[in-house]
Design a protein around this motif. Structure first.
Motif, PDB file in Angstrom:
ATOM      1  N   CYS A 333       0.833  -1.224   0.000  1.00  0.00           N
ATOM      2  CA  CYS A 333       0.000   0.000   0.000  1.00  0.00           C
ATOM      3  C   CYS A 333       0.858   1.260   0.000  1.00  0.00           C
ATOM      4  O   CYS A 333       0.345   2.349  -0.247  1.00  0.00           O
ATOM      5  CB  CYS A 333      -0.904   0.030   1.234  1.00  0.00           C
ATOM      6  N   LEU A 334       2.133   1.115   0.321  1.00  0.00           N
ATOM      7  CA  LEU A 334       2.972   2.315   0.456  1.00  0.00           C
ATOM      8  C   LEU A 334       3.311   2.896  -0.918  1.00  0.00           C
ATOM      9  O   LEU A 334       3.368   2.180  -1.926  1.00  0.00           O
ATOM     10  CB  LEU A 334       4.245   1.992   1.244  1.00  0.00           C
ATOM     11  N   THR A 346       4.447   5.847   5.104  1.00  0.00           N
ATOM     12  CA  THR A 346       4.793   5.008   6.263  1.00  0.00           C
ATOM     13  C   THR A 346       3.541   4.305   6.791  1.00  0.00           C
ATOM     14  O   THR A 346       2.414   4.660   6.416  1.00  0.00           O
ATOM     15  CB  THR A 346       5.328   5.874   7.428  1.00  0.00           C
ATOM     16  N   ASP A 347       3.775   3.366   7.697  1.00  0.00           N
ATOM     17  CA  ASP A 347       2.594   2.698   8.271  1.00  0.00           C
ATOM     18  C   ASP A 347       1.820   3.648   9.193  1.00  0.00           C
ATOM     19  O   ASP A 347       0.616   3.470   9.409  1.00  0.00           O
ATOM     20  CB  ASP A 347       2.932   1.352   8.931  1.00  0.00           C
ATOM     21  N   ASN A 373       3.734  -2.268   8.915  1.00  0.00           N
ATOM     22  CA  ASN A 373       2.638  -3.145   9.359  1.00  0.00           C
ATOM     23  C   ASN A 373       1.615  -2.318  10.117  1.00  0.00           C
ATOM     24  O   ASN A 373       1.840  -1.146  10.410  1.00  0.00           O
ATOM     25  CB  ASN A 373       3.177  -4.225  10.306  1.00  0.00           C
ATOM     26  N   PHE A 374       0.522  -2.936  10.472  1.00  0.00           N
ATOM     27  CA  PHE A 374      -0.356  -2.326  11.464  1.00  0.00           C
ATOM     28  C   PHE A 374      -0.960  -3.444  12.309  1.00  0.00           C
ATOM     29  O   PHE A 374      -1.017  -4.591  11.878  1.00  0.00           O
ATOM     30  CB  PHE A 374      -1.399  -1.399  10.844  1.00  0.00           C
ATOM     31  N   ARG A 375      -1.326  -3.096  13.529  1.00  0.00           N
ATOM     32  CA  ARG A 375      -1.877  -4.098  14.428  1.00  0.00           C
ATOM     33  C   ARG A 375      -3.377  -3.927  14.537  1.00  0.00           C
ATOM     34  O   ARG A 375      -3.864  -2.830  14.812  1.00  0.00           O
ATOM     35  CB  ARG A 375      -1.280  -3.976  15.828  1.00  0.00           C
ATOM     36  N   PHE A 395     -10.842   0.617   1.427  1.00  0.00           N
ATOM     37  CA  PHE A 395      -9.795   1.646   1.514  1.00  0.00           C
ATOM     38  C   PHE A 395      -8.590   1.235   0.658  1.00  0.00           C
ATOM     39  O   PHE A 395      -8.071   2.025  -0.144  1.00  0.00           O
ATOM     40  CB  PHE A 395      -9.395   1.802   2.982  1.00  0.00           C
ATOM     41  N   CYS A 396      -8.175  -0.018   0.798  1.00  0.00           N
ATOM     42  CA  CYS A 396      -6.981  -0.479   0.058  1.00  0.00           C
ATOM     43  C   CYS A 396      -7.278  -0.570  -1.443  1.00  0.00           C
ATOM     44  O   CYS A 396      -6.427  -0.242  -2.266  1.00  0.00           O
ATOM     45  CB  CYS A 396      -6.514  -1.828   0.594  1.00  0.00           C
TER      46      CYS A 396
END
Ligand SMILES: Cc1ncc(COP(=O)(O)O)c(C=O)c1O
Length: 400
Positions: A333-334, A346-347, A373-375, A395-396
């Motif tokens: 996605c970046l 950035t994440d 990443n994301f949690r 969104f993606c």
């Protein structure tokens, strides 16, 4: 002369607490927000535990207690360690604190000296490095990425140890990845530690009971009994029994260390809440069927979330062994632009845009020391998770 302590220049406020607070604030302002940032079960505390707390109030158990906990709770903890982990701890080797967080804090305050190093595998629970710094020590961050299942390898551990290493902080299943070390993987790490007798292990077992078959939980002092004399086995009722607000954590470890932790505690909070301690006695000694009910619900949700996130373009979500988190990679996605016109570098950009453009609150990977990443905490009901993941997918898919 500076008014604020120099120590504060070394620490930052907890980013997970900050995301949760922001989501709460946006919600209060009427925004349609789904909070997947908080690390707490969405279930209510089981009724038998609440009843034990009410009974404690009615019986007037509302006074100071011994700093390290009431004898009844220490004996319930000793029994729990025997039953679940095959570990024998005497009352003088057990301490009860205000949450697992205070246990870890006390242990670091009781042992850190300037120059001491603490090995912290990344991604890590946000508080470890800052607590080490608050104690005047130096966190030695070792990246354990997706290629090793977010797990520290024996070679990495060996390479990170120096004569100044005091602790390895070990957390399985992990917050934020859910990664759990198998017995063989843990045995390989304890093998390295046996060659370095000056290194102690702080094992954070908070997610012990949220483990999904075929993975089975194990803890260092159980896997390598010779390590017991330099291991602090940390656990608590917060995650296991949906008791985050009650603030009860505990640990078993060598008497000298536990005694030092008791000194730190006696000069700060004195003792954990008396009523919560009686509730924790019931949690540990009472019926344990809640554990299986919660685990089954979390397992179902894990599978739902992993499947839906892997269907989001640019996102890759490994399957965790335990806890209630997933830690998807968002490299795909970046460099792209959101419908709202934000360029994702950035994440942290990703998590901010996700919250502001879709209302889904999750924590960015940099907060845990491993990007991009994301949690996502999947401690939410299935319908909420489905809606949140659908928003993430949209969104993606809309990134250009
Ligand atoms: C890995 C880990 N350790 C310790 C804690 C602290 O637990 P408690 O709420 O009992 O202080 C948490 C809570 O988020 C955690 O995720």
């Amino acid at each position: 002369m500076a008014f604020l302590s120099d120590m504060l220049s070394r620490v930052k406020p907890s980013p997970t607490v900050a995301v949760t607070a922001l989501a709460r604030e946006l919600k209060a302002r009427g925004k349609d927000v789904i909070g997947l940032g908080a690390g707490e079960p969405d279930f209510d505390t089981p009724e038998n535990i609440k009843a034990a707390a009410r009974a404690a109030i009615d019986a007037g158990r509302t006074k100071y207690t011994a700093p390290d906990g009431i004898p009844e709770l220490k004996s319930a903890i000793a029994e729990k360690f025997r039953r679940d982990n095959g570990l024998d701890y005497e009352p003088g080797e057990i301490i009860v604190s205000t949450g697992g967080k205070q246990v870890l804090y006390n242990a670091l305050m009781a042992t850190m000296n300037p120059g001491d190093e603490v090995i912290v595998p990344a991604p890590y629970w946000v508080s470890y490095p800052d607590m080490v710094r608050m104690g005047g020590g130096t966190p030695v961050i070792v990246a354990a990425g997706v290629e090793t299942g977010f797990k520290l390898t024996p070679a990495q551990l060996e390479a990170a140890i120096t004569p100044r290493t005091k602790w390895l902080i070990f957390n399985s299943p992990s917050n934020p990845t859910g990664a759990g070390y198998s017995r063989d993987e843990l045995k390989a790490l304890t093998g390295v530690l046996m060659r370095h007798p000056h290194v102690w292990v702080m094992s954070d077992d908070m997610y012990e009971h949220i483990a999904y078959p075929p993975f089975t939980f194990c803890t260092p002092a159980e896997v390598e009994p010779r390590l017991r004399e330099r291991t602090l086995t940390v656990n608590g009722v917060s995650k296991a029994y949906a008791m985050t607000g009650w603030r009860i954590g505990y640990a078993g470890g060598p008497a000298e260390l536990v005694g030092a932790m008791k000194t730190v505690q006696s000069q700060s909070t004195t003792n954990p809440c008396s009523i919560s301690q009686w509730a924790a006695v019931e949690a540990l000694n009472g019926p344990q069927d809640y554990l299986e009910t919660a685990r089954a619900a979390f397992l179902r949700r894990r599978d739902l979330v992993v499947e839906m996130l892997n269907a989001a373009p640019g996102v890759s979500c490994p399957v965790p062994e335990g806890a209630f988190y997933v830690y998807p990679d968002i490299a795909g996605c970046l460099g792209r632009v959101t419908p709202g016109g934000r360029r994702l570098e950035t994440d942290e950009d990703f998590a901010t845009a996700l919250l502001e453009e879709t209302g889904v609150a999750a924590v960015f990977g940099a907060a845990f020391g491993l990007s991009p990443n994301f949690r996502v905490s999947y401690a939410a009901d299935d319908a909420t998770l489905r809606e949140a993941c659908a928003r993430i997918q949209r969104f993606c898919a809309a990134l250009s």
